[in-house]
Design a protein around this motif. Structure first.
Motif, short mmCIF file in Angstrom:
data_model
loop_
_atom_site.label_atom_id
_atom_site.label_comp_id
_atom_site.label_asym_id
_atom_site.label_seq_id
_atom_site.Cartn_x
_atom_site.Cartn_y
_atom_site.Cartn_z
N ALA A 29 -8.75 -0.66 3.37
CA ALA A 29 -7.76 0.40 3.50
C ALA A 29 -8.22 1.66 2.77
O ALA A 29 -8.08 2.78 3.29
CB ALA A 29 -6.41 -0.05 2.96
N ARG A 30 -8.79 1.50 1.59
CA ARG A 30 -9.27 2.67 0.85
C ARG A 30 -10.50 3.28 1.50
O ARG A 30 -10.72 4.49 1.42
CB ARG A 30 -9.55 2.27 -0.60
N ASP A 31 -11.27 2.46 2.16
CA ASP A 31 -12.47 2.96 2.83
C ASP A 31 -12.12 3.65 4.15
O ASP A 31 -12.67 4.71 4.47
CB ASP A 31 -13.43 1.80 3.10
N GLN A 32 -11.18 3.08 4.90
CA GLN A 32 -10.91 3.57 6.25
C GLN A 32 -9.71 4.51 6.35
O GLN A 32 -9.59 5.26 7.31
CB GLN A 32 -10.69 2.38 7.19
N LEU A 33 -8.80 4.45 5.36
CA LEU A 33 -7.57 5.24 5.43
C LEU A 33 -7.51 6.33 4.37
O LEU A 33 -7.36 7.51 4.67
CB LEU A 33 -6.35 4.33 5.32
N ASP A 34 -7.55 5.92 3.10
CA ASP A 34 -7.36 6.88 2.01
C ASP A 34 -7.89 6.24 0.71
O ASP A 34 -7.37 5.21 0.28
CB ASP A 34 -5.87 7.20 1.86
N PRO A 35 -8.90 6.84 0.08
CA PRO A 35 -9.46 6.25 -1.14
C PRO A 35 -8.51 6.28 -2.33
O PRO A 35 -8.75 5.59 -3.32
CB PRO A 35 -10.70 7.10 -1.42
N THR A 36 -7.41 7.06 -2.23
CA THR A 36 -6.48 7.16 -3.36
C THR A 36 -5.27 6.25 -3.23
O THR A 36 -4.33 6.35 -4.02
CB THR A 36 -6.00 8.62 -3.52
N LEU A 37 -5.26 5.35 -2.24
CA LEU A 37 -4.10 4.48 -2.04
C LEU A 37 -3.80 3.65 -3.28
O LEU A 37 -4.70 3.04 -3.88
CB LEU A 37 -4.35 3.53 -0.86
N TRP A 38 -2.51 3.61 -3.64
CA TRP A 38 -2.02 2.66 -4.65
C TRP A 38 -1.83 1.32 -3.96
O TRP A 38 -1.41 1.26 -2.80
CB TRP A 38 -0.70 3.16 -5.24
N SER A 39 -2.12 0.23 -4.66
CA SER A 39 -1.94 -1.09 -4.07
C SER A 39 -1.39 -2.07 -5.09
O SER A 39 -1.51 -1.88 -6.30
CB SER A 39 -3.27 -1.62 -3.53
N TRP A 40 -0.77 -3.10 -4.55
CA TRP A 40 -0.27 -4.20 -5.38
C TRP A 40 -0.24 -5.44 -4.50
O TRP A 40 0.09 -5.36 -3.31
CB TRP A 40 1.13 -3.91 -5.91
N THR A 41 -0.55 -6.56 -5.07
CA THR A 41 -0.43 -7.82 -4.35
C THR A 41 0.22 -8.86 -5.25
O THR A 41 -0.06 -8.92 -6.46
CB THR A 41 -1.79 -8.31 -3.82
N LEU A 84 0.85 -1.18 0.00
CA LEU A 84 0.00 0.00 0.00
C LEU A 84 0.88 1.24 0.00
O LEU A 84 1.89 1.30 0.72
CB LEU A 84 -0.91 0.03 1.23
N LYS A 85 0.49 2.23 -0.80
CA LYS A 85 1.28 3.47 -0.87
C LYS A 85 0.34 4.66 -1.07
O LYS A 85 -0.52 4.63 -1.95
CB LYS A 85 2.27 3.40 -2.04
N TRP A 97 -2.47 0.17 11.32
CA TRP A 97 -3.76 -0.35 10.85
C TRP A 97 -3.61 -1.79 10.34
O TRP A 97 -4.43 -2.66 10.63
CB TRP A 97 -4.30 0.56 9.75
N LEU A 98 -2.54 -2.05 9.60
CA LEU A 98 -2.28 -3.41 9.11
C LEU A 98 -1.96 -4.35 10.27
O LEU A 98 -2.43 -5.49 10.30
CB LEU A 98 -1.13 -3.39 8.10
N LEU A 99 -1.16 -3.87 11.23
CA LEU A 99 -0.84 -4.70 12.39
C LEU A 99 -2.12 -5.04 13.18
O LEU A 99 -2.29 -6.18 13.64
CB LEU A 99 0.14 -3.96 13.31
N GLY A 157 10.44 4.28 2.34
CA GLY A 157 9.03 4.58 2.10
C GLY A 157 8.84 5.30 0.76
O GLY A 157 9.81 5.57 0.05
N SER A 158 7.59 5.54 0.42
CA SER A 158 6.41 5.57 1.26
C SER A 158 5.51 4.31 1.17
O SER A 158 4.34 4.36 1.56
CB SER A 158 5.55 6.78 0.88
#
Length: 274
Positions: free
Chosen positions: A258-270, A167-168, A224-226, A238-239
């Motif tokens: 994460a996008r709902d609770q932290l930041d809707p613009t988060l970049w993600s990859w899995t 997440l970034k 939040w992840l922990l 980082g970031s």
């Protein structure tokens, strides 16, 4: 025309041991590639060298690491690069994922291959180290322990693939600024920095303290992840914050939350390390 992939990396651990007399910091870090997260470089024969990138925020002049790698290769071999190199960016900038370093290493390897391999591995590594501390890592394969200022590479072949969530936020972090704040950094209350032990070693990053002090959102994202029961760590300076997943974890559910609770613009990859 030939295409080459430049993979990202994460730091499974990063210890900062102190400042060196040359101005760099002595580190001990365990790095692994992300073969599913790659920039792409296309080499097309041309009358003279030129470079372009599809990301307008990336400089395309002599300050770009790809261009610096070309100039260093030309100087070392006495050849003239006659390719147009086009870079397609996928790895975020200022993310602690070493996209620029990987691009430079891939450029060196590609030019060496396209010119009939005039340089051996030691020579390529020497050029890479002169361009940047992370660059020699990308000339090898798999995981490696990197010491010195990052240029001393010891392969670590025994690490199995690790499933990750990255997440970034939209902002980047300056690596020189992170190291510049390292010496006097103090922990943030309520944010865990306790190392987590895995078969390959401890998951810890000494740059979290200075970076989290300046960018508190990254501390909150890690915590939040922990709190969701995941092992999480910042990669490099980082970031990007990454979390280790197991087979039962639903990555998309974590991303949506994460996008709902932290930041809707988060970049993600899995994906998995390799």
């Amino acid at each position: 025309m030939q295409s080459f992939l430049a993979p990202a990396k994460i730091n499974l651990s990063l210890r900062v041991l102190g400042k060196r007399t040359d101005g760099f910091h002595e580190i001990d870090t365990l790095m692994v590639r992300l073969p599913g997260l790659c920039d792409s470089l296309v080499f097309e024969e041309s009358e003279r060298f030129s470079f372009s990138c599809d990301d307008p925020s990336v400089p395309s002049d002599e300050s770009n690491l790809v261009v610096k790698a070309v100039r260093a290769f030309e100087s070392a071999t006495g050849t003239t690069c006659k390719f147009h190199i086009s870079l397609s960016k996928v790895i975020p900038h200022g993310a602690g994922l070493a996209g620029g370093s990987s691009d430079a290493a891939t450029t060196l390897s590609a030019l060496n291959e396209l010119h009939g391999n005039p340089l051996d591995q030691a020579a390529l590594s020497g050029i890479a180290a002169s361009l940047g501390s992370d660059i020699p890592f990308f000339l090898g394969n798999g995981a490696a322990r990197c010491t010195g200022r990052g240029e001393i590479i010891t392969p670590v072949p025994s690490i199995p693939p690790i499933q990750l969530l990255l997440l970034k936020p939209t902002f980047a972090v300056s690596t020189p600024d992170a190291y510049g704040r390292w010496h006097d950094a103090k922990p943030l209350p309520g944010i865990s920095h306790d190392p987590v032990t895995f078969p390959w070693g401890q998951m810890v990053n000494d740059l979290e303290l200075p970076v989290f002090r300046k960018h508190r959102f990254l501390a909150e994202m890690k915590q939040w992840l922990l709190d969701r029961g995941l092992s999480a760590l910042m990669s490099g300076s980082g970031s990007t914050i990454f979390a280790i997943l197991d087979q039962a974890d639903d990555a998309e559910k974590h991303i949506a939350a994460a996008r709902d609770q932290l930041d809707p613009t988060l970049w993600s990859w899995t994906g998995a390390t390799g």
